[in-house]
Design an enzyme around this catalytic site. Sequence first.
Site, PDB file in Angstrom:
ATOM      1  N   SER A  40       0.916  -1.231  -0.113  1.00 46.29           N
ATOM      2  CA  SER A  40      -0.042  -0.073   0.000  1.00 46.29           C
ATOM      3  C   SER A  40       0.779   1.230  -0.163  1.00 46.29           C
ATOM      4  O   SER A  40       0.711   2.184   0.956  1.00 46.29           O
ATOM      5  CB  SER A  40      -1.010  -0.127   1.200  1.00 46.29           C
ATOM      6  OG  SER A  40      -1.764  -1.149   1.278  1.00 46.29           O
TER       7      SER A  40
ATOM      8  N   ARG B 233       7.611   6.057  -3.769  1.00 46.85           N
ATOM      9  CA  ARG B 233       8.236   6.904  -2.674  1.00 46.85           C
ATOM     10  C   ARG B 233       7.425   5.994  -1.390  1.00 46.85           C
ATOM     11  O   ARG B 233       6.422   5.280  -1.528  1.00 46.85           O
ATOM     12  CB  ARG B 233       7.720   8.396  -2.694  1.00 46.85           C
ATOM     13  CG  ARG B 233       6.028   8.372  -2.683  1.00 46.85           C
ATOM     14  CD  ARG B 233       5.706   9.979  -2.815  1.00 46.85           C
ATOM     15  NE  ARG B 233       4.085  10.211  -2.920  1.00 46.85           N
ATOM     16  CZ  ARG B 233       3.417  10.144  -4.072  1.00 46.85           C
ATOM     17  NH1 ARG B 233       4.271   9.890  -5.186  1.00 46.85           N
ATOM     18  NH2 ARG B 233       2.228  10.284  -4.254  1.00 46.85           N
TER      19      ARG B 233
ATOM     20  N   ASP C 290      -3.915  -2.061  -1.666  1.00 47.71           N
ATOM     21  CA  ASP C 290      -4.936  -2.312  -0.673  1.00 47.71           C
ATOM     22  C   ASP C 290      -6.316  -1.874  -1.206  1.00 47.71           C
ATOM     23  O   ASP C 290      -7.293  -2.439  -1.194  1.00 47.71           O
ATOM     24  CB  ASP C 290      -4.770  -1.984   0.786  1.00 47.71           C
ATOM     25  CG  ASP C 290      -4.592  -0.567   1.024  1.00 47.71           C
ATOM     26  OD1 ASP C 290      -4.586   0.223   0.033  1.00 47.71           O
ATOM     27  OD2 ASP C 290      -4.369  -0.109   1.949  1.00 47.71           O
TER      28      ASP C 290
END
Length: 581
Positions: free
Chosen positions: A156, A171, A209
């Site tokens: 996620s 990132r 997710d």
Amino acid sequence: MALLAEAKRVAAEFDFPDDVVRAIGDEFVAEMNEGLEKNATTMSQIPTYVTGVPNGTEKGLYLAVDLGGTNFRVCSIQLHGDTTFSLTQSKVPIPRELMEAKTAKELFAFLAKQIEIFLKKHHEDHFEAHVRRRQTVSTPEGYRDENIFRLGFTFSFPVHQIGINRGTLIRWTKGFNIPDAIGQDVCALLQEELDLLKLPVKVAALVNDTVGTLMARSYTSPGKTGTLLGAIFGTGTNGAYLEKLSKITKPMGGEYDSSTGEMVINTEWGSFDNGMKVLPTTVYDNILDRESVNPGIQMFEKRISGMFLGEILRIALVQVMKSPTIPLFRDDDSSHNDYNSTTTVTPSSPLYMQWAVDSSILSIAEADNSVGLRALRQEIEKCLGVSAPSIEDAQAVKDIAHAIGKRAGRLAGIAVGAIVLQTGRLKNNALASSGTDAIKTSDAGDTPIPEEDIVDIGVDGSLVEFYPNFEDYMRSSLRVMNGIGPEGEKRIRIGIAKDGSGVGAALIALVAAKMEKPSDYVNELRAKLVRVQENVDGRENPADGSTSTAAAATVPESKPVAPGTEKEPVNGESKDLQPGR
């Protein structure tokens, strides 16, 4: 009275009018479209290569793992084929030092070890599959592993996805900061550690997710129109929705099925409006952002997600405490307190430590409407390190916490509304049923809205599940958005997609397993033996990737295998996914 007046003043800083709701919604849609047109935009709008959603009939046993924030979850999911499933799971916290490890290997080795522990405990028979092999002529060794788990990896964090099981990290968010992982394929990082442990597991699918939430909601609640959006409102926040392929005009690598005309898009909406064009802000938001590990980014998430709401409350309370004229958490003597004790703050109070105030206190503050606010006062004593807090102290905390939570809910509603507007689903559904341009609803809710007019939204996360009135605050934004209004808001169904990250990952692993070519196993072995032979001969690998005749001859040719004839008992039977609806 000075304290309560100050608390109401601080609370008012978190409110924003309806015209700002509409301005945020317009900017949200604009940034979504920008992300569909090109890369390196504020909202990444990441193609997931998932072009179908479940219809509830899928079957099989799959493995799923979820790295979604502060915990790592490992689970196995048995899909029963009737919209139901069975789930076995374990959850472990991620050690803080691994969230900021020097190398990615440290974190992914930890994750692989947890998978090994889970398999040994819950699936010992499959864990030993690399020992129990059946004879076959299709491989040069004369045997083939019988039971291989297909694993859906819920990751996620923002990734640049280039295939259903390939994606490089863009990132970190949610407090993670491992610089050497940036730009690496997270599936390959996990597979490497699994292989070192000799586990019978293949990372088959990379799953955000929110994509998992969308898939799980589609499996457990299939309707006539299908689920449009899967959204997370928990430790972090994000959304994934079904978009028309024709709207995705930026370059895409990797293979996908274009026949459905749709693809699931991972919005990465936590970074919406990083430039702060329209988002409401307070001095407390500015302090949080400045002292965070990623200042200037994830500005939307920092106003919504559970990771940050407790910290916003802490900062606001500390700022109030700094005023010598505002008696928060202090009194002159015990006569001012119905506990008959003087209020004090311990030197080690979480109020003085960054990230030490859990967001759950906001839920308790919202829920406690009792005379004397006893439950909230106990929570203040336990979680804030304040002894004998007064009723006024508790009321001040309640007012400020309520304002922070309400703002989070209203912003969350704008994100949901923007997806509905972007896709035109609300208008299209109404047109399909009414045959007019008008969006019609039932009168006063007496007549049920036809199923074909419903826009289904799947949500998951601690905020939307446990924070009182969170959905009501979301809907308050939907009702004032241009193109939705009170009539359209009634057509939007918001439902919990329980265990979305696990079940959804399993469903996408099922998709990935069906996409695998039967000859892949042999080709991989052939390429590996070619490299070995060439190293033995002292020659470099051919630049064009071709194989030498001598080396290729060491691998016997295999006949094509018809789909379905190579049965894998672990995965069981699987049925086709229904095309994106």
